[in-house]
Design a protein around this motif. Structure first.
Motif, short mmCIF file in Angstrom:
data_model
loop_
_atom_site.label_atom_id
_atom_site.label_comp_id
_atom_site.label_asym_id
_atom_site.label_seq_id
_atom_site.Cartn_x
_atom_site.Cartn_y
_atom_site.Cartn_z
N ASP A 154 0.98 -1.06 -0.04
CA ASP A 154 0.11 0.11 -0.21
C ASP A 154 0.72 1.47 0.06
OD1 ASP A 154 -2.57 -1.37 0.18
OD2 ASP A 154 -2.36 -1.88 2.27
N ALA A 155 2.33 1.21 0.18
CA ALA A 155 2.89 2.29 -0.06
C ALA A 155 4.52 2.14 -0.22
CB ALA A 155 2.98 2.89 1.55
N VAL A 156 4.59 1.68 -1.73
CA VAL A 156 5.87 1.49 -2.36
C VAL A 156 6.82 2.50 -2.30
CG1 VAL A 156 7.07 0.84 -4.60
CG2 VAL A 156 4.56 -0.11 -3.89
N VAL A 157 8.00 2.23 -1.86
CA VAL A 157 8.74 3.23 -1.64
C VAL A 157 10.05 3.31 -2.87
CG1 VAL A 157 10.93 4.27 -0.29
CG2 VAL A 157 8.71 3.43 0.94
N ILE A 158 10.07 4.33 -3.61
CA ILE A 158 11.07 4.50 -4.63
C ILE A 158 12.10 5.40 -4.15
CG2 ILE A 158 11.11 5.26 -6.97
CD1 ILE A 158 9.09 3.03 -6.73
N ARG A 159 13.18 4.84 -4.26
CA ARG A 159 14.49 5.44 -3.68
C ARG A 159 15.55 5.85 -5.03
NH1 ARG A 159 14.31 1.01 0.01
NH2 ARG A 159 13.63 1.96 2.15
N PRO A 160 16.45 6.74 -4.85
CA PRO A 160 17.31 6.85 -6.02
C PRO A 160 17.70 5.83 -6.68
CG PRO A 160 17.63 8.20 -4.10
CD PRO A 160 16.57 7.34 -3.80
N GLY A 161 18.05 5.72 -8.09
CA GLY A 161 18.42 4.72 -8.69
C GLY A 161 17.67 4.07 -10.00
N PRO A 211 -2.07 -2.13 -5.11
CA PRO A 211 -2.77 -0.88 -5.78
C PRO A 211 -1.52 -0.13 -6.52
CG PRO A 211 -1.96 -0.56 -3.50
CD PRO A 211 -1.58 -2.12 -3.66
N THR A 212 -0.08 -0.57 -6.56
CA THR A 212 0.74 0.14 -7.59
C THR A 212 1.05 -0.87 -8.55
OG1 THR A 212 1.71 1.37 -5.59
CG2 THR A 212 3.13 1.19 -7.57
N PRO A 213 1.18 -0.50 -9.87
CA PRO A 213 1.25 -1.70 -10.77
C PRO A 213 2.75 -2.43 -10.62
CG PRO A 213 0.35 0.48 -12.02
CD PRO A 213 0.78 0.72 -10.33
N ALA A 214 2.52 -3.47 -10.79
CA ALA A 214 3.87 -4.20 -10.85
C ALA A 214 4.40 -4.81 -12.23
CB ALA A 214 3.57 -5.33 -9.91
N VAL A 215 3.45 -4.40 -13.19
CA VAL A 215 3.52 -5.03 -14.57
C VAL A 215 3.10 -3.82 -15.74
CG1 VAL A 215 2.73 -6.87 -16.26
CG2 VAL A 215 2.95 -7.40 -14.03
N PHE A 216 4.12 -3.94 -16.73
CA PHE A 216 4.12 -2.88 -17.80
C PHE A 216 3.96 -3.89 -19.00
CE2 PHE A 216 5.75 -0.68 -21.20
CZ PHE A 216 5.02 0.32 -21.33
N ALA A 217 3.07 -3.51 -19.89
CA ALA A 217 3.01 -4.58 -20.91
C ALA A 217 2.53 -3.64 -22.26
CB ALA A 217 1.84 -5.56 -20.85
N ILE A 218 3.25 -4.29 -23.45
CA ILE A 218 2.88 -3.30 -24.61
C ILE A 218 2.72 -4.49 -25.83
CG2 ILE A 218 5.46 -3.17 -25.01
CD1 ILE A 218 5.04 -0.56 -26.29
N ARG A 219 1.84 -4.03 -26.79
CA ARG A 219 1.62 -4.71 -27.98
C ARG A 219 2.06 -3.81 -29.04
NH1 ARG A 219 -4.44 -5.47 -29.33
NH2 ARG A 219 -4.16 -3.42 -30.55
N THR A 220 2.87 -4.46 -30.07
CA THR A 220 3.65 -3.98 -31.00
C THR A 220 3.36 -4.72 -32.53
OG1 THR A 220 5.66 -4.84 -30.79
CG2 THR A 220 5.38 -2.91 -29.41
#
Length: 231
Positions: A154-161, A211-220
């Motif tokens: 419920d609270a993903v932490v994004i650090r530098p990197g 609640p925070t996306p773990a997957v990104f997808a694309i159709r090409t």
């Protein structure tokens, strides 16, 4: 680190413990089924899965009407895959497939395992027929990586990197694949540019996981070369 040796060493753990813990057999916590159905869609003919691993996505592909086949570098992973789809041991950067021969290619949750993923995309484009479909489903570059602490969903932490494209074993958990074999990170623009550079035209995008996306997808789609004509 050689991906063959890394995944050979964890193949039994991956099949017997990790997949069960992740709900791959009893559910779909990341929403991969819906993403694949929405982007690949129903069809017919051969669908090649690059980096098929233990073959757990073959059933979804088959349900959509396609005939799944797979390639993977790891003999250990393919030992589990052979009961699920026809497979071949091969380097994803040098696919043993003819030019312009397949209607569909997919890559499911593997791009971080492939440091040379731009070359893999070029190979996917090479083996696709003009107008053929390539679907990429992968961990979300913005919210997954050595810089992301997902210990509290419920609270993903994004650090530098995030901006540093690199390989790392750093992870918020020691129970996942990244902590065992490492992963390569590419920021989202770099990843998207790799599709364009390979000659694959984006058509649709998707995210999944709450609640925070773990997957990104694309159709090409591989472009259809205009036919030459005389004037």
């Amino acid at each position: 680190m050689a991906p063959t040796a890394a995944y050979d060493e964890i193949a039994d753990w991956y099949e017997q413990q990790f997949l069960g813990a992740a709900g791959a057999r009893d559910g779909d916590p990341l929403g991969l089924d819906g993403v694949l159905r929405g982007l690949l869609g129903e069809g017919s003919g051969t669908c090649l899965e690059i980096g098929c691993g233990t073959g757990v996505h073959a059933a979804r592909v088959r349900e959509l009407g396609w005939t799944p086949i797979g390639v993977d570098l790891s003999a250990g992973m393919l030992r589990h895959a052979r009961g699920r789809l026809p497979v071949a041991q091969a380097d994803a950067g040098r696919l043993p497939v003819r030019d312009d021969s397949l209607p569909a290619v997919i890559a499911m949750m593997v791009h971080t395992d492939m440091p040379a993923y731009p070359q893999v995309l070029r190979e996917a484009a090479r083996v696709l027929r003009p107008g053929g479909t390539f679907v990429h489903v992968g961990v979300h570059p913005c919210f997954c990586g050595g810089f992301a602490d997902r210990g509290d969903p419920d609270a993903v932490v994004i650090r530098p990197g995030y901006l540093d494209g690199h390989w790392t074993k750093a992870s918020w958990t020691d129970q996942g694949v990244r902590a065992k074999v490492g992963a390569t990170h590419r920021p989202l623009p770099e990843l998207l540019h790799a599709f364009l550079d390979a000659g694959l035209t984006p058509e649709r995008f998707s995210e999944s996981g709450e609640p925070t996306p773990a997957v990104f997808a694309i159709r090409t789609r591989k472009s259809v070369e205009p036919s030459s004509s005389s004037f």
